[in-house]
Motif scaffolding. Structure first.
Motif, short mmCIF file in Angstrom:
data_model
loop_
_atom_site.label_atom_id
_atom_site.label_comp_id
_atom_site.label_asym_id
_atom_site.label_seq_id
_atom_site.Cartn_x
_atom_site.Cartn_y
_atom_site.Cartn_z
N LYS A 20 0.84 -1.20 0.00
CA LYS A 20 0.00 0.00 0.00
C LYS A 20 0.87 1.25 0.00
CE LYS A 20 -3.80 2.43 0.41
NZ LYS A 20 -4.72 2.59 -0.74
N ILE A 21 1.91 1.25 0.83
CA ILE A 21 2.81 2.40 0.88
C ILE A 21 3.56 2.54 -0.45
CG2 ILE A 21 4.82 3.42 2.01
CD1 ILE A 21 3.99 1.93 4.57
N LEU A 22 4.10 1.45 -0.95
CA LEU A 22 4.88 1.50 -2.18
C LEU A 22 4.07 1.98 -3.37
CD1 LEU A 22 6.90 -1.84 -1.85
CD2 LEU A 22 7.82 0.48 -1.66
N ASN A 23 2.80 1.63 -3.40
CA ASN A 23 1.97 1.97 -4.56
C ASN A 23 1.25 3.30 -4.43
OD1 ASN A 23 2.48 -0.38 -6.11
ND2 ASN A 23 1.01 -1.55 -4.90
N ASP A 24 0.83 3.66 -3.20
CA ASP A 24 -0.12 4.76 -3.08
C ASP A 24 0.25 5.86 -2.09
OD1 ASP A 24 -1.87 3.38 -4.84
OD2 ASP A 24 -2.65 2.20 -3.16
N GLU A 25 1.20 5.63 -1.21
CA GLU A 25 1.45 6.59 -0.15
C GLU A 25 2.86 7.16 -0.23
OE1 GLU A 25 -1.66 4.39 2.96
OE2 GLU A 25 0.41 4.75 3.57
N ASN A 26 3.15 8.08 0.65
CA ASN A 26 4.47 8.71 0.72
C ASN A 26 5.46 7.72 1.33
OD1 ASN A 26 6.74 10.24 1.18
ND2 ASN A 26 5.73 11.78 2.46
N VAL A 27 6.44 7.29 0.55
CA VAL A 27 7.35 6.24 1.03
C VAL A 27 8.23 6.70 2.17
CG1 VAL A 27 7.37 4.97 -1.16
CG2 VAL A 27 9.06 6.80 -0.76
N THR A 28 8.41 8.01 2.34
CA THR A 28 9.26 8.50 3.42
C THR A 28 8.46 9.05 4.60
OG1 THR A 28 9.43 10.68 2.37
CG2 THR A 28 11.15 9.06 1.85
N ALA A 29 7.16 8.83 4.61
CA ALA A 29 6.33 9.32 5.72
C ALA A 29 6.81 8.73 7.04
CB ALA A 29 4.87 8.96 5.48
N LEU A 30 6.82 9.56 8.07
CA LEU A 30 7.27 9.11 9.38
C LEU A 30 6.16 8.36 10.10
CD1 LEU A 30 9.24 12.24 10.63
CD2 LEU A 30 10.14 10.18 9.52
N ALA A 31 6.56 7.40 10.92
CA ALA A 31 5.60 6.69 11.76
C ALA A 31 5.11 7.64 12.85
CB ALA A 31 6.27 5.47 12.38
N PRO A 32 3.93 7.38 13.40
CA PRO A 32 3.46 8.19 14.53
C PRO A 32 4.50 8.19 15.65
CG PRO A 32 1.70 6.78 13.72
CD PRO A 32 2.95 6.36 13.00
N THR A 33 4.71 9.33 16.28
CA THR A 33 5.77 9.44 17.29
C THR A 33 5.59 8.48 18.45
OG1 THR A 33 4.55 11.26 18.33
CG2 THR A 33 6.26 11.84 16.74
N VAL A 34 4.36 8.05 18.69
CA VAL A 34 4.12 7.14 19.81
C VAL A 34 4.81 5.80 19.63
CG1 VAL A 34 1.99 6.14 18.88
CG2 VAL A 34 2.32 6.25 21.35
N ILE A 35 5.12 5.45 18.37
CA ILE A 35 5.77 4.15 18.14
C ILE A 35 7.22 4.30 17.67
CG2 ILE A 35 3.62 2.96 17.62
CD1 ILE A 35 4.33 3.22 14.64
N THR A 36 7.76 5.50 17.76
CA THR A 36 9.14 5.73 17.33
C THR A 36 10.11 5.15 18.35
OG1 THR A 36 8.55 7.74 16.13
CG2 THR A 36 10.85 7.47 16.74
N LEU A 37 11.00 4.28 17.88
CA LEU A 37 12.01 3.65 18.73
C LEU A 37 13.39 3.94 18.16
CD1 LEU A 37 10.25 0.16 19.07
CD2 LEU A 37 10.21 2.03 20.73
N ASP A 38 14.35 4.20 19.03
CA ASP A 38 15.68 4.59 18.57
C ASP A 38 16.35 3.53 17.70
OD1 ASP A 38 15.43 6.98 19.86
OD2 ASP A 38 16.73 6.46 21.56
N ASN A 39 16.09 2.26 18.00
CA ASN A 39 16.79 1.18 17.30
C ASN A 39 16.10 0.72 16.03
OD1 ASN A 39 18.90 1.04 19.17
ND2 ASN A 39 17.75 -0.33 20.50
#
Length: 234
Positions: free
Chosen positions: A35-54
């Motif tokens: 879905k991302i590869l075909n229709d969405e922004n491939v570099t869009a960031l994940a919601p900050t609530v699930i951002t993990l350093d690793n």
């Protein structure tokens, strides 16, 4: 949030994963990534609530980690025969790929420097995964080749080669894979030396495609890929 958005699809992947249905999770990851590869922004960031350093901070990169994690778990037996469509997506992004589908998708990463770096990161991690899978099949030659392809690509972006002194996010995640590939390639080369010596003592010629049972005292350990450490809550 649309039911057909990548976020919704990837949320289903995590529901399946936490229910112990890794095969089902793989299918949802596959759908979300496409879905991302075909229709969405491939570099869009994940919601900050699930951002993990690793892990990658880009949603596609984060989903990619879960997708590859399923293949890295050798106990699941996932391969081109058991999950052909998901495996096709995996192999489309191998470092040396030039298929028509890869060229179509890769064009969507070329609009920004970050997109080009993300694409390299996805490909490098695929190289690591395919190398592990080849090794599981006792094909050391292919494993070494996949590792080397990925390491060559990693050389084109310095942060990928700087583990453990790597920035957070994508670069840290990929640099960890790079370090593991370097270690595993060293193990392969060391094993080849032992196999050659053992083969010579037995009057045999050995190569990376040969399977020779070795005494426990000379067995070497490799770094395993373990997708079960991946946690995504959407």
């Amino acid at each position: 949030m649309s039911y057909n958005s990548s976020i919704a699809l990837l949320n289903q992947a995590q529901v399946a994963f936490h229910a112990g249905d890794t095969r089902g999770a793989l299918e949802w990851y596959y759908k979300g990534i496409k879905k991302i590869l075909n229709d969405e922004n491939v570099t869009a960031l994940a919601p900050t609530v699930i951002t993990l350093d690793n892990y990658p901070h880009e949603l596609l990169g984060l989903a990619w980690s879960g997708f590859l994690g399923c293949f890295k778990d050798s106990s699941l037996g996932l391969n081109e025969n058991t999950v052909p469509e998901a495996y096709k997506l995996l192999k489309t992004f191998r470092p040396e790929s030039n298929s028509a589908q890869f060229l179509k998708w890769s064009a969507r990463f070329q609009n920004s420097e970050r997109g080009r770096i993300l694409l390299k990161g996805l490909q490098i991690s695929v190289g690591f995964t395919l190398g592990l899978m080849a090794w599981n099949n006792k094909d050391r030659a292919t494993a070494a080749r996949r590792y080397q392809e990925a390491l060559d690509l990693a050389q084109t972006h310095a942060p990928f080669m700087s583990f453990p002194n790597t920035p957070v996010g994508l670069e840290r995640c990929v640099s960890r894979d790079v370090k593991d590939m370097q270690d595993n390639l060293e193990v392969l080369e060391h094993n080849d030396t032992i196999h050659a010596s053992l083969g010579a003592s037995l009057g045999q010629s050995t190569n990376r495609r040969d399977v020779v049972e070795m005494p426990d005292t000379v067995r070497m350990k490799r770094t395993e890929g373990n997708g079960k450490n991946f946690l995504l809550i959407l």
